[in-house]
Write an enzyme that holds these catalytic residues in place. Sequence first.
Site, mmCIF file in Angstrom:
data_model
loop_
_atom_site.group_PDB
_atom_site.id
_atom_site.type_symbol
_atom_site.label_atom_id
_atom_site.label_comp_id
_atom_site.label_asym_id
_atom_site.label_seq_id
_atom_site.Cartn_x
_atom_site.Cartn_y
_atom_site.Cartn_z
ATOM 1 N N CYS A 117 0.818 -1.229 0.000
ATOM 2 C CA CYS A 117 0.000 0.000 0.000
ATOM 3 C C CYS A 117 0.846 1.270 0.000
ATOM 4 C CB CYS A 117 -0.941 0.011 1.195
ATOM 5 S SG CYS A 117 -1.829 -1.530 1.409
ATOM 6 N N HIS A 257 -3.461 6.832 2.428
ATOM 7 C CA HIS A 257 -3.878 5.487 2.037
ATOM 8 C C HIS A 257 -5.253 5.228 2.668
ATOM 9 C CE1 HIS A 257 -4.074 1.364 1.161
ATOM 10 N NE2 HIS A 257 -3.829 0.942 2.382
ATOM 11 N N ASN A 287 -10.235 -0.519 0.298
ATOM 12 C CA ASN A 287 -8.774 -0.529 0.273
ATOM 13 C C ASN A 287 -8.280 -1.173 -1.027
ATOM 14 O OD1 ASN A 287 -6.046 -0.986 0.650
ATOM 15 N ND2 ASN A 287 -6.245 -1.775 2.736
HETATM 16 O O1 UT7 Z 1 -3.779 -1.544 3.660
HETATM 17 C C1 UT7 Z 1 -3.192 -1.916 4.861
HETATM 18 C C2 UT7 Z 1 -3.761 -3.163 5.371
HETATM 19 N N1 UT7 Z 1 -4.900 -3.191 6.184
HETATM 20 C C3 UT7 Z 1 -5.279 -2.369 7.180
HETATM 21 O O2 UT7 Z 1 -4.813 -1.291 7.378
HETATM 22 C C4 UT7 Z 1 -6.315 -2.894 8.113
HETATM 23 C C5 UT7 Z 1 -6.097 -2.441 9.538
HETATM 24 N N2 UT7 Z 1 -7.097 -2.983 10.434
HETATM 25 C C6 UT7 Z 1 -8.384 -2.624 10.421
HETATM 26 O O3 UT7 Z 1 -8.798 -1.795 9.632
HETATM 27 C C7 UT7 Z 1 -9.307 -3.213 11.459
HETATM 28 O O4 UT7 Z 1 -8.535 -3.905 12.446
HETATM 29 C C8 UT7 Z 1 -10.357 -4.194 10.853
HETATM 30 C C9 UT7 Z 1 -11.383 -3.412 10.052
HETATM 31 C C10 UT7 Z 1 -9.669 -5.213 9.982
HETATM 32 C C11 UT7 Z 1 -11.104 -4.899 11.980
HETATM 33 O O5 UT7 Z 1 -11.712 -3.946 12.833
HETATM 34 P P1 UT7 Z 1 -11.557 -4.077 14.422
HETATM 35 O O6 UT7 Z 1 -12.324 -2.989 15.002
HETATM 36 O O7 UT7 Z 1 -10.089 -4.144 14.715
HETATM 37 O O8 UT7 Z 1 -12.294 -5.435 14.696
HETATM 38 P P2 UT7 Z 1 -11.720 -6.741 15.390
HETATM 39 O O9 UT7 Z 1 -10.781 -7.436 14.476
HETATM 40 O O10 UT7 Z 1 -11.296 -6.402 16.763
HETATM 41 O O11 UT7 Z 1 -13.035 -7.585 15.492
HETATM 42 C C12 UT7 Z 1 -14.082 -7.202 16.376
HETATM 43 C C13 UT7 Z 1 -15.218 -8.191 16.191
HETATM 44 C C14 UT7 Z 1 -14.772 -9.653 16.239
HETATM 45 O O12 UT7 Z 1 -15.771 -10.398 16.891
HETATM 46 P P3 UT7 Z 1 -15.569 -10.911 18.406
HETATM 47 O O13 UT7 Z 1 -14.296 -11.707 18.374
HETATM 48 O O14 UT7 Z 1 -15.466 -9.648 19.198
HETATM 49 O O15 UT7 Z 1 -16.799 -11.706 18.626
HETATM 50 C C15 UT7 Z 1 -14.718 -10.039 14.801
HETATM 51 O O16 UT7 Z 1 -14.909 -11.411 14.598
HETATM 52 O O17 UT7 Z 1 -15.816 -8.005 14.915
HETATM 53 C C16 UT7 Z 1 -15.866 -9.242 14.238
HETATM 54 N N3 UT7 Z 1 -15.751 -9.011 12.796
HETATM 55 C C17 UT7 Z 1 -16.819 -8.782 12.034
HETATM 56 N N4 UT7 Z 1 -18.126 -8.699 12.287
HETATM 57 C C18 UT7 Z 1 -18.943 -8.443 11.257
HETATM 58 C C19 UT7 Z 1 -14.628 -8.977 12.048
HETATM 59 N N5 UT7 Z 1 -14.936 -8.727 10.778
HETATM 60 C C20 UT7 Z 1 -16.291 -8.603 10.735
HETATM 61 C C21 UT7 Z 1 -17.210 -8.349 9.707
HETATM 62 N N6 UT7 Z 1 -18.512 -8.260 10.011
HETATM 63 N N7 UT7 Z 1 -16.825 -8.158 8.430
#
Ligand code: UT7
Length: 334
Positions: A117, A257, A287
């Site tokens: 990225c 980004h 993204n």
């Molecule tokens: O280009 C560079 C590469 N990428 C990035 O920069 C990504 C950086 N990271 C992020 O943007 C965020 O960490 C994410 C969007 C990927 C995830 O958001 P988060 O607020 O960090 O969520 P999390 O991973 O802590 O997940 C929270 C909850 C989990 O459930 P439990 O374990 O609390 O029951 C996940 O399983 O949200 C759940 N979850 C979802 N729920 C509904 C994860 N993905 C989804 C989804 N829909 N798509």
Amino acid sequence: MTAKQINAGILGTGYYLPEKILSNSDLEKIVDTSDEWITERTGIKERRIAANDVATSDLALKAAEMALKDAKVSPDELDLIIVATLTSDRIIPSTACIIQDLLGAKRAAAFDLSAACSGFAYGITVASQFIQCGAYRKALVIGAETLSKYINWEDRNTCVLFGDGAGAAVLGQVEDGYGILSFDLGSDGSGGDAIQIPSSGSRMPVSNESIEKRLNLIHMNGKEVFKFAVKAMGNTVKHSLEKIGMKQEEINWLVPHQANIRIIQSAAKRLAMPMEKVIVNIQKYGNMSAACIPIALAEAAAEKRFKKGDIIALSGFGAGLTWASCIIRWSKED
Ligand code: UT7
């Protein structure tokens, strides 16, 4: 006496997005997710998906043609073509060589650049060095991706985030005091596992077994990347500014980004910038890795948001881990 450095800047920009839109409600039908979760946690509403028979070079070519037209530069004037991508058409030949041929850029050197990225900001920086030292006069830098080809559509943690697209910029000599004023490039390979395609190269060549385990698709530790990103995106801009003794308040536009609206907001806060000065299109495209920054830049330029003399900060971070920023004094007239 040392030779006077040539000022390298952006002469024209272009972008292209595939037509097919995949909305959050479409994704609700594929995985256990909701429009509400995706919107709140990422800011994404929809993304573009390339057709099965469309490759990265197809998107890159259209963005390049628009950038060349905008710059009033013909392909035979190009000395260099850099394509920043992690989804090249093939491992060999490079996508840059495919573009060189399709454009008929007979004089151009061409190579792909792998910085995920951060790739477009890395690419602009590399190309500008050749121009500043007088070795090359015109360069084309493209950020292009078809990430949809590497998405695990059963993994809700990743499949809602990514999209396809391409953006491009033509670089050449600009007036004194304009163009690329400063840059900051960085890497921390110790975080390499945080975003990876495990089975994609010589470490674990693609096999029936790796495909069965979905190891040929994107794997990401979202939380780890998030923590890294909120620091990296603001810090790299600060480092670029420090090199030229410029203050945060002097930035007119931040072109970040587009990985997550919360990461963008936190970078803006670190730089004490109101969101009105931040170019955001994540809601429309998600993204697109190396394509995010050039598309945001080209779209904002096409909307005539930049004025000649504006200070624009590009800031990216991504797999590697890598980060990169450039400070540009916009040299184009409205
Ligand atoms: O280009 C560079 C590469 N990428 C990035 O920069 C990504 C950086 N990271 C992020 O943007 C965020 O960490 C994410 C969007 C990927 C995830 O958001 P988060 O607020 O960090 O969520 P999390 O991973 O802590 O997940 C929270 C909850 C989990 O459930 P439990 O374990 O609390 O029951 C996940 O399983 O949200 C759940 N979850 C979802 N729920 C509904 C994860 N993905 C989804 C989804 N829909 N798509």
